[in-house]
Each structure stands twice: as structure tokens, then as C-alpha cells.
Write a protein that holds these residues in place. Structure first.
Motif, PDB file in Angstrom:
ATOM      1  N   PHE A 176      45.914  46.721  48.478  1.00 58.99           N
ATOM      2  CA  PHE A 176      47.363  46.602  48.486  1.00 58.99           C
ATOM      3  C   PHE A 176      47.813  45.563  47.467  1.00 58.99           C
ATOM      4  CE2 PHE A 176      45.674  43.796  51.783  1.00 58.99           C
ATOM      5  CZ  PHE A 176      46.322  42.587  51.544  1.00 58.99           C
ATOM      6  N   SER A 177      49.102  45.556  47.172  1.00 57.70           N
ATOM      7  CA  SER A 177      49.663  44.580  46.244  1.00 57.70           C
ATOM      8  C   SER A 177      49.995  43.313  47.013  1.00 57.70           C
ATOM      9  CB  SER A 177      50.921  45.134  45.570  1.00 57.70           C
ATOM     10  OG  SER A 177      50.599  46.228  44.733  1.00 57.70           O
ATOM     11  N   LYS A 178      49.347  42.230  46.641  1.00 59.23           N
ATOM     12  CA  LYS A 178      49.519  40.962  47.348  1.00 59.23           C
ATOM     13  C   LYS A 178      50.705  40.168  46.813  1.00 59.23           C
ATOM     14  CE  LYS A 178      49.097  37.160  49.582  1.00 59.23           C
ATOM     15  NZ  LYS A 178      49.621  37.060  50.951  1.00 59.23           N
ATOM     16  N   ALA A 179      50.849  40.115  45.498  1.00 56.38           N
ATOM     17  CA  ALA A 179      51.901  39.287  44.910  1.00 56.38           C
ATOM     18  C   ALA A 179      52.289  39.849  43.549  1.00 56.38           C
ATOM     19  CB  ALA A 179      51.426  37.841  44.770  1.00 56.38           C
ATOM     20  N   GLN A 180      53.453  39.469  43.096  1.00 55.61           N
ATOM     21  CA  GLN A 180      53.934  39.899  41.785  1.00 55.61           C
ATOM     22  C   GLN A 180      53.307  39.033  40.688  1.00 55.61           C
ATOM     23  OE1 GLN A 180      55.823  42.690  42.005  1.00 55.61           O
ATOM     24  NE2 GLN A 180      55.318  42.339  44.143  1.00 55.61           N
ATOM     25  N   PRO A 181      53.140  39.580  39.481  1.00 54.58           N
ATOM     26  CA  PRO A 181      52.645  38.752  38.379  1.00 54.58           C
ATOM     27  C   PRO A 181      53.517  37.504  38.196  1.00 54.58           C
ATOM     28  CG  PRO A 181      52.639  41.068  37.745  1.00 54.58           C
ATOM     29  CD  PRO A 181      53.332  40.989  39.069  1.00 54.58           C
ATOM     30  N   MET A 182      52.883  36.370  37.998  1.00 57.39           N
ATOM     31  CA  MET A 182      53.525  35.081  37.754  1.00 57.39           C
ATOM     32  C   MET A 182      54.004  34.386  39.027  1.00 57.39           C
ATOM     33  SD  MET A 182      53.378  34.509  34.458  1.00 57.39           S
ATOM     34  CE  MET A 182      54.543  33.172  34.307  1.00 57.39           C
ATOM     35  N   MET A 185      50.744  30.726  43.604  1.00 60.47           N
ATOM     36  CA  MET A 185      50.786  29.263  43.602  1.00 60.47           C
ATOM     37  C   MET A 185      49.434  28.691  43.187  1.00 60.47           C
ATOM     38  SD  MET A 185      53.846  29.338  44.497  1.00 60.47           S
ATOM     39  CE  MET A 185      54.132  27.572  44.403  1.00 60.47           C
ATOM     40  N   GLY A 186      49.475  27.538  42.550  1.00 59.95           N
ATOM     41  CA  GLY A 186      48.257  26.880  42.126  1.00 59.95           C
ATOM     42  C   GLY A 186      47.787  25.836  43.127  1.00 59.95           C
ATOM     43  N   CYS A 187      46.674  25.210  42.810  1.00 60.57           N
ATOM     44  CA  CYS A 187      46.098  24.174  43.664  1.00 60.57           C
ATOM     45  C   CYS A 187      47.053  22.993  43.765  1.00 60.57           C
ATOM     46  CB  CYS A 187      44.760  23.727  43.088  1.00 60.57           C
ATOM     47  SG  CYS A 187      43.833  22.603  44.136  1.00 60.57           S
ATOM     48  N   ILE A 216      34.757  42.862  35.262  1.00 60.86           N
ATOM     49  CA  ILE A 216      34.921  41.646  36.054  1.00 60.86           C
ATOM     50  C   ILE A 216      34.449  40.466  35.213  1.00 60.86           C
ATOM     51  CG2 ILE A 216      34.289  40.472  38.191  1.00 60.86           C
ATOM     52  CD1 ILE A 216      33.656  43.303  39.337  1.00 60.86           C
ATOM     53  N   LYS A 217      35.369  39.578  34.875  1.00 62.58           N
ATOM     54  CA  LYS A 217      35.062  38.498  33.937  1.00 62.58           C
ATOM     55  C   LYS A 217      34.857  37.146  34.611  1.00 62.58           C
ATOM     56  CE  LYS A 217      35.014  39.665  30.193  1.00 62.58           C
ATOM     57  NZ  LYS A 217      33.953  40.400  29.458  1.00 62.58           N
ATOM     58  N   GLY A 218      35.221  37.033  35.888  1.00 65.75           N
ATOM     59  CA  GLY A 218      35.045  35.754  36.562  1.00 65.75           C
ATOM     60  C   GLY A 218      35.584  35.803  37.977  1.00 65.75           C
ATOM     61  N   ALA A 219      35.629  34.634  38.617  1.00 68.92           N
ATOM     62  CA  ALA A 219      36.074  34.569  40.012  1.00 68.92           C
ATOM     63  C   ALA A 219      36.730  33.224  40.289  1.00 68.92           C
ATOM     64  CB  ALA A 219      34.900  34.786  40.967  1.00 68.92           C
ATOM     65  N   ALA A 220      37.586  33.217  41.302  1.00 69.53           N
ATOM     66  CA  ALA A 220      38.262  32.006  41.754  1.00 69.53           C
ATOM     67  C   ALA A 220      38.356  32.053  43.279  1.00 69.53           C
ATOM     68  CB  ALA A 220      39.659  31.902  41.132  1.00 69.53           C
ATOM     69  N   LEU A 221      38.945  31.029  43.856  1.00 75.59           N
ATOM     70  CA  LEU A 221      39.231  31.015  45.283  1.00 75.59           C
ATOM     71  C   LEU A 221      40.667  31.451  45.525  1.00 75.59           C
ATOM     72  CD1 LEU A 221      37.555  27.619  46.260  1.00 75.59           C
ATOM     73  CD2 LEU A 221      36.668  29.927  46.709  1.00 75.59           C
ATOM     74  N   GLY A 222      40.927  31.996  46.711  1.00 77.45           N
ATOM     75  CA  GLY A 222      42.284  32.412  47.034  1.00 77.45           C
ATOM     76  C   GLY A 222      42.600  32.237  48.503  1.00 77.45           C
ATOM     77  N   ASN A 223      43.880  32.073  48.791  1.00 75.87           N
ATOM     78  CA  ASN A 223      44.385  32.048  50.159  1.00 75.87           C
ATOM     79  C   ASN A 223      45.389  33.189  50.305  1.00 75.87           C
ATOM     80  OD1 ASN A 223      45.354  31.539  52.714  1.00 75.87           O
ATOM     81  ND2 ASN A 223      46.073  29.468  52.287  1.00 75.87           N
ATOM     82  N   ASP A 224      44.980  34.254  50.996  1.00 79.82           N
ATOM     83  CA  ASP A 224      45.840  35.402  51.268  1.00 79.82           C
ATOM     84  C   ASP A 224      46.595  35.108  52.564  1.00 79.82           C
ATOM     85  OD1 ASP A 224      47.035  37.832  51.721  1.00 79.82           O
ATOM     86  OD2 ASP A 224      45.186  38.923  52.116  1.00 79.82           O
ATOM     87  N   VAL A 225      47.641  34.297  52.455  1.00 77.35           N
ATOM     88  CA  VAL A 225      48.405  33.874  53.627  1.00 77.35           C
ATOM     89  C   VAL A 225      48.808  35.099  54.444  1.00 77.35           C
ATOM     90  CG1 VAL A 225      50.456  32.642  54.415  1.00 77.35           C
ATOM     91  CG2 VAL A 225      49.252  31.876  52.341  1.00 77.35           C
ATOM     92  N   ASN A 226      48.504  35.073  55.741  1.00 76.23           N
ATOM     93  CA  ASN A 226      48.593  36.276  56.569  1.00 76.23           C
ATOM     94  C   ASN A 226      49.525  36.069  57.761  1.00 76.23           C
ATOM     95  OD1 ASN A 226      47.884  38.865  57.607  1.00 76.23           O
ATOM     96  ND2 ASN A 226      46.374  37.918  58.958  1.00 76.23           N
ATOM     97  N   CYS A 248      51.001  33.338  48.217  1.00 74.72           N
ATOM     98  CA  CYS A 248      49.696  33.615  47.613  1.00 74.72           C
ATOM     99  C   CYS A 248      49.262  32.412  46.800  1.00 74.72           C
ATOM    100  CB  CYS A 248      49.795  34.856  46.713  1.00 74.72           C
ATOM    101  SG  CYS A 248      48.284  35.234  45.796  1.00 74.72           S
ATOM    102  N   ALA A 249      48.049  31.916  47.057  1.00 77.17           N
ATOM    103  CA  ALA A 249      47.509  30.798  46.288  1.00 77.17           C
ATOM    104  C   ALA A 249      46.168  31.185  45.685  1.00 77.17           C
ATOM    105  CB  ALA A 249      47.343  29.557  47.167  1.00 77.17           C
ATOM    106  N   ILE A 250      45.964  30.834  44.412  1.00 79.73           N
ATOM    107  CA  ILE A 250      44.715  31.132  43.700  1.00 79.73           C
ATOM    108  C   ILE A 250      44.332  29.906  42.882  1.00 79.73           C
ATOM    109  CG2 ILE A 250      43.555  32.645  42.031  1.00 79.73           C
ATOM    110  CD1 ILE A 250      45.598  34.805  42.666  1.00 79.73           C
ATOM    111  N   GLY A 251      43.014  29.608  42.830  1.00 83.74           N
ATOM    112  CA  GLY A 251      42.587  28.502  41.999  1.00 83.74           C
ATOM    113  C   GLY A 251      41.333  27.802  42.532  1.00 83.74           C
ATOM    114  N   PRO A 252      41.087  26.551  42.136  1.00 89.25           N
ATOM    115  CA  PRO A 252      41.907  25.849  41.152  1.00 89.25           C
ATOM    116  C   PRO A 252      41.788  26.412  39.738  1.00 89.25           C
ATOM    117  CG  PRO A 252      39.991  24.537  41.743  1.00 89.25           C
ATOM    118  CD  PRO A 252      39.994  25.715  42.669  1.00 89.25           C
TER     119      PRO A 252
END
Length: 383
Positions: A176-182, A185-187, A216-226, A248-252
């Protein structure tokens, strides 16, 4: 913020930082220095990940030192102003997608949400009933396999079939679509809960960074607020439950795949979660990628292909094993967030993503979108 073990120190990290008076910058880390490597070649994270060899670009671009990592970390706090130095979410033009019900244990909790129709008071009773009937029969099942289809028949006969079990053990993953581009939220920033929700939780996840070619070029951490109560009322409310201001938070940062880090490390990642409330409550959680029911690469293939293109690439949440049932207030009601909770999601190879919980209506409004980014880059002569 970032891991300090020797293996992780060999990694290649890239991200986005807001530079005062300038705007968004693409950065990398060299020791404890944060280096701005924005250029006409890679003015955005989208462009960097589209390069044939992003590692070479990051390594060969001299760049400009803009801060030390400790100073950047200290500046990246909830109260930072719009033009203050701070960490941004590493994605920019990419779509932000998410996969749900990818772990058998969390799948059971989704069934409970549905059966309870979003009512936390009924959850414990239903949890006991469902687990009595299902037990661990879903553990180790390959989605779409003959065994999975046999389990499906049994569950239907017992009246326990659910749409969540369909995407959990059926051939097709939930994407599903979690968030819009841009909008991510960051760390250090606040994450938002829609004020209509009274039963909600963080979801600690690995997030894949994928380019337009599906690489797939890399990975980060995320919080899919539910929002458990909103989604539990109806799956048709998924968009309302998942995509809200600051939800939605992704990073750092993104750790690029190289000789020291790749899909093997993603598939064996051990994520830890700590929620510290202003009321003194502490919740510790864990999510092991070794227990995921679907291969991360398969989830990326189900998202992007001839059936659906992403010309700017996408960031893909892989789902979580974590589903909190520890009581916070009244017995049997389990966990829910309170405003002011500090959420820390950690993984040895990716660092720690930290955010403070607020209401979406209290978080700063999202105003810097794609058009603002394009005007900013054009004004800097990068387009």
C-alpha cells in the motif's frame, strides 16, 4: 544515531540534510564529518540511486563539510525551525510504499484487530480465542504454497478466515501507499497520530531504497506509525490509518549496498524498539527479519515491474514482527501511544531512528513538497 561497531563503520551512508539559507542537501558520512555531495549529477536522492554506481559517486565526490555528526544529531530535534540545520528523511522524489502482514505472528494481531472492530477492550478476549484455534500453525508457512492453501481451507471451515490471512499466506502480498513523496519525517522530528485514534502503536521496520529499474540499492530504518483502531474498523480505512501528517519516519540515513552490507544483512536484521513515556512507562520490543514470511526481494518485485512502474523509484517498508500487547493503563487493553512518547528504533548495521509522538494536528504542517524542491534546486543552479 549511527552504529559504532567496526563492521558498520565500513559502510557507505547517504542521506538528506536541511542547510540553513540553502535548503535540502544530499550528504554522506566520512568519519564523524557530514559531507554535502549535492551536484548537478545527483541533486536529489532519486538521482543518486539512479546512478549506475552510486558507491563510486559517493566515494569520488569531494563535497563540502557542513557539520560533525554529533552536532547534526544535536540540532535534529523536534523544535528545530524550518530553516535550521537538521536531518531530513533520506527519500525525496520516491514513492513511499509499505508491505503489511509479512510476519505470521503480527498477522494474528491483525486478525484480532479485525475481529475486535478496532475496540481495544475486546482484543484480549479475541486474542485468546484466535490463538486457541490457530496456535502456531501459520509459523514457517510459505505464502501461496500448497500447505498455505490447506491452512486457508481449514480456517474458512472454522469461521476464522480474514482478509489479513489472505495477504499473509496467499500468493499476493499487501502493498500500500504509506506516504506522499517529500512528506516523510527524519530522525529527531515529531511523528503524528491522527486525533481520532485511541489505539495505536509504532511499527519498527527495515525500509528498502529501490530505484526505477527495481534495483535495491540500500536500506534504512522506518516507523510505520499505525492506528490499530482505525484500520481494525475496516480495511477500507487503511489510507486514513496510515497516511496522515507526520505519520511516516525514515532514517537516519540509507546504508548503500556494498561489499560490507547487502541483502544477507537485511534478511538477518534484528531490530529493537524502545518507547519511553512521559508517564514513566517503558515498552521494549523486537522484530527479527529472520521470521519474515516473504523474501524482501520478492516484495520489491511484487511492487515494481511491468505491471507498475516507478520512474523516481520507491522506498519500501517490509513489515514488522512487533505487535504490542503489554498493558499500559487498564488490564486487557494492551499498549497505545501517549503524546510525548519517545520512540527509538535500532539495528546494529543501520543505527537508531528517534522520534517523539505528537498529534498530526500538532505537528508542523507539511509545506515543502515536490514543487518547492524543484524551485529550490533550480534557484541553486542544480537543474
Amino acid at each position: 544515531m549511527l552504529p559504532n561497531n567496526n563492521h558498520a563503520s565500513e559502510g557507505t551512508f547517504v542521506g538528506r540534510v536541511w542547510r540553513p539559507g540553502i535548503g535540502p542537501a544530499i550528504v554522506t558520512l566520512r568519519g564523524d564529518q557530514v559531507i554535502d555531495i549535492t551536484s548537478k549529477t545527483a541533486p536529489t536522492m532519486r538521482d543518486l540511486l539512479e546512478l549506475a554506481d552510486p558507491i563510486a559517486y559517493v566515494r569520488d565526490t569531494e563535497g563540502t563539510v557542513i557539520a560533525t555528526l554529533p552536532d547534526l544529531s544535536s540540532a535534529s530535534v523536534e523544535g528545530a525551525g524550518k530553516d535550521d540545520l537538521r536531518i531530513l528523511a533520506p527519500c525525496d522524489l520516491q514513492a513511499v510504499k509499505a508491505c503489511g502482514v509479512t510476519f505470521a505472528e503480527s498477522m494474528v494481531e491483525r486478525v484480532i484487530e479485525e475481529q475486535a472492530a478496532g475496540d481495544a477492550d475486546r482484543a484480549e478476549e479475541i486474542r485468546a480465542k484466535v490463538k486457541e484455534r490457530i496456535g502456531d500453525s501459520l509459523s514457517g508457512i510459505t505464502p501461496g504454497s500448497d500447505k498455505a492453501m490447506e491452512v486457508k481451507k481449514i480456517l474458512i471451515a472454522e469461521g476464522l478466515w480474514s482478509q489479513y490471512l489472505e495477504v499473509g499466506i496467499g500468493p499476493d502480498a499487501e502493498v500500500f501507499s504509506k506516504a506522499q513523496p517529500m512528506s516523510s519525517m527524519g530522525c529527531g522530528a515529531a511523528v503524528g497520530l491522527h486525533p481520532i485514534s485511541n489505539w495505536n502503536n509504532p511499527e519498527p521496520e527495515i525500509v528498502l531504497a529501490v530505484n526505477s529499474r527495481g534495483e535495491i540499492k540500500g536500506a534504512a530504518l522506518g516507523n510505520d506509525v499505525n492506528l490499530r483502531d482505525v484500520e481494525g474498523r475496516s480495511a477500507l480505512l487503511l489510507g486514513k490509518a496510515k497516511d496522515n501528517n507526520a505519520s511516516c519516519a525514515i532514517g537516519p540515513f540509507v546504508r548503500l549496498f556494498d561489499d560490507s552490507y547487502g541483502m544477507e544483512q537485511v534478511e538477518t536484521a534484528e531490530l529493537t524498539l524502545k518507547v519511553t513515556g512521559e508517564d514513566g512507562f517503558i515498552l521494549n520490543g523486537h522484530s527479527s527479519m529472520t521470521k519474515i514470511s516473504r523474501k524482501p526481494a520478492d516484495l520489491a518485485r511484487q511492487t515494481c515491474g511491468r505491471h507498475h512502474q516507478y520512474p523516481d523509484g520507491f522506498f519500501l517498508f517490509l513489515g514488522t514482527l512487533f505487535a504490542p500487547i503489554q498493558d499500559r493503563d487498564n488490564p486487557g487493553q494492551g499498549f497505545t501511544h501517549k503524546v510525548g512518547d519517545l520512540v527509538e528504533i535500532s539495528e546494529p548495521n543501520l543505527g537508531t531512528l528517534t522520534n517523539t509522538v505528537r498529534l498530526s494536528t500538532e505537528c508542523p504542517e507539511w509545506t515543502f513538497g515536490t514543487s518547492a524542491l524543484m524551485r529550490n534546486l533550480a534557484g541553486r543552479g542544480l537543474l
